[in-house]
Motif scaffolding. Sequence first.
Motif, PDB file in Angstrom:
ATOM      1  N   ILE A 250       2.649  -8.267  -4.504  1.00 45.96           N
ATOM      2  CA  ILE A 250       4.039  -8.712  -4.578  1.00 45.96           C
ATOM      3  C   ILE A 250       4.676  -8.796  -3.187  1.00 45.96           C
ATOM      4  O   ILE A 250       5.236  -9.810  -2.783  1.00 45.96           O
ATOM      5  CB  ILE A 250       4.863  -7.768  -5.473  1.00 45.96           C
ATOM      6  N   GLY A 251       4.598  -7.692  -2.435  1.00 45.41           N
ATOM      7  CA  GLY A 251       5.218  -7.654  -1.117  1.00 45.41           C
ATOM      8  C   GLY A 251       4.554  -8.595  -0.142  1.00 45.41           C
ATOM      9  O   GLY A 251       5.221  -9.275   0.647  1.00 45.41           O
ATOM     10  N   THR A 252       3.215  -8.659  -0.191  1.00 47.46           N
ATOM     11  CA  THR A 252       2.484  -9.529   0.727  1.00 47.46           C
ATOM     12  C   THR A 252       2.866 -10.984   0.519  1.00 47.46           C
ATOM     13  O   THR A 252       3.109 -11.730   1.488  1.00 47.46           O
ATOM     14  CB  THR A 252       0.964  -9.362   0.528  1.00 47.46           C
TER      15      THR A 252
ATOM     16  N   PRO B 262      10.741  -8.550   2.930  1.00 49.44           N
ATOM     17  CA  PRO B 262       9.734  -8.110   1.947  1.00 49.44           C
ATOM     18  C   PRO B 262      10.203  -6.925   1.105  1.00 49.44           C
ATOM     19  O   PRO B 262       9.987  -6.897  -0.113  1.00 49.44           O
ATOM     20  CB  PRO B 262       8.537  -7.721   2.827  1.00 49.44           C
ATOM     21  N   GLU B 263      10.857  -5.937   1.738  1.00 50.65           N
ATOM     22  CA  GLU B 263      11.330  -4.771   0.990  1.00 50.65           C
ATOM     23  C   GLU B 263      12.481  -5.143   0.060  1.00 50.65           C
ATOM     24  O   GLU B 263      12.592  -4.627  -1.052  1.00 50.65           O
ATOM     25  CB  GLU B 263      11.750  -3.660   1.951  1.00 50.65           C
TER      26      GLU B 263
ATOM     27  N   LYS C  18       0.821  -1.205   0.000  1.00 52.77           N
ATOM     28  CA  LYS C  18       0.000   0.000   0.000  1.00 52.77           C
ATOM     29  C   LYS C  18       0.861   1.264   0.000  1.00 52.77           C
ATOM     30  O   LYS C  18       0.536   2.246  -0.664  1.00 52.77           O
ATOM     31  CB  LYS C  18      -0.925  -0.002   1.223  1.00 52.77           C
ATOM     32  N   LYS C  19       1.958   1.222   0.760  1.00 52.86           N
ATOM     33  CA  LYS C  19       2.842   2.390   0.865  1.00 52.86           C
ATOM     34  C   LYS C  19       4.281   1.897   1.005  1.00 52.86           C
ATOM     35  O   LYS C  19       4.718   1.551   2.102  1.00 52.86           O
ATOM     36  CB  LYS C  19       2.457   3.250   2.072  1.00 52.86           C
ATOM     37  N   PRO C  20       5.023   1.805  -0.103  1.00 47.75           N
ATOM     38  CA  PRO C  20       6.416   1.343  -0.051  1.00 47.75           C
ATOM     39  C   PRO C  20       7.250   2.160   0.937  1.00 47.75           C
ATOM     40  O   PRO C  20       7.048   3.368   1.088  1.00 47.75           O
ATOM     41  CB  PRO C  20       6.909   1.530  -1.488  1.00 47.75           C
ATOM     42  N   MET C  21       8.190   1.491   1.586  1.00 48.00           N
ATOM     43  CA  MET C  21       8.999   2.130   2.637  1.00 48.00           C
ATOM     44  C   MET C  21      10.489   1.955   2.322  1.00 48.00           C
ATOM     45  O   MET C  21      11.154   1.085   2.901  1.00 48.00           O
ATOM     46  CB  MET C  21       8.675   1.505   3.992  1.00 48.00           C
ATOM     47  N   PRO C  22      11.038   2.750   1.398  1.00 43.86           N
ATOM     48  CA  PRO C  22      12.436   2.552   0.985  1.00 43.86           C
ATOM     49  C   PRO C  22      13.432   2.565   2.137  1.00 43.86           C
ATOM     50  O   PRO C  22      14.346   1.738   2.182  1.00 43.86           O
ATOM     51  CB  PRO C  22      12.677   3.727   0.032  1.00 43.86           C
TER      52      PRO C  22
END
Length: 387
Positions: free
Chosen positions: A327-329, A106-107, A60-64
């Motif tokens: 993808i991340g989930t 995940p990231e 929902k909100k990528p966290m670089p």
Amino acid sequence: MIAIAFGHLINDTVQNIAPAMFPYLSRDLGFTFTQLGLITFILNMVSSTLQPIVGFISDKKPMPYALPIGMISVFIGLCMFAFAGQYYIILIAAIFLGFGSAIFHPEGSRVSFMSAGNKRGLSQSIYQVGGNSGQAIAPLIGAFILDALGQRGAAVLLLLVAIGILLLFNISKWYARQLRAEKLNKKKKKILVSSLPPLTKKQVGIALLLLFTIIFARSFYTTNIQNYYVFYLIDHYHLTTRIGQIFIFIFMAFGVVGTFFGGSLSDRIGRKNVILLSVVVPIPLCLLLPYMPLWLVPVFLIVIGTLIMISFSVTVVYAQELVPSKIGTMAGLTTGFAFGMGAIGSVAIGWLLDTIGINLTMKIISLLPAILLVAFFLPKDQVEKEG
């Protein structure tokens, strides 16, 4: 891809220092197998519980900049692990290590996906090779550093983790630039194109259940080899701890080889075919391993390690293609579930070792890979054609 793979190597090297230290913690501090298993249980359970959550949030909100924050948590955990004098502090250190791993995976998988192009299997393999290389290096650190310096030898890795923090900070800047570019160009969120045929929700659910069953059996078995098989080598074959750790390194190192070739092979022959390859050959070898003479043990470990891990990255990509909008989930669920099963396996196997002994436990665990046969029921995917 190379940079995030190296970050993965650093992260997983530190994560696997805990099992590499088991022989020395047992020898020097008198921990039981159950106590040792609880260390891995806490580390992996924290990681497995949080990874799907991190993956869901990042979809929902990528966290670089979560990547270097996770590595800072690993740094703190390693400091505590190296210098702790009490058991409860080691358990707290395991929480910090698990938290860092939960943020990273995940990231890190998302960065791998963003840089993959149409070579998703190869990209995921390069990323996973970094992690599996770290897992393979840990027994060598145990054999040549921890064997000489004991628990505090783990502090040698603090410099490596500091490098990892800087590396991930730079990757995070690239990651943030990619997100800004997508927003500036008003591009839609990149969604994975699946190689699987259209499936109903029920079929997707059944496929995921089968996939998690495969991950369960594989995780239990590899946890047994990585954490406890060294005790069997010492007890059954009368090897020294150092030589036993080298045997574990052989298994893990060839697992790296399998992981690397598995992803690129899946791009050519399909995900399911690679998963089946990782099932059919290793099962009889796993069943026979506890009964082999010492000279055959390395040969069996090479073949089992290579083939049982050839599907490691492929299962992640397969899960992502089952649910291509998450993808991340899906990365968090599959890798998190693998960590969780490793956590439960570590405690369960430790309890078995304390209860029924090393020989019988190894024979029971050798039966587990037979569960991998459920792979035959996975939906068949299509091989992508180039050009």
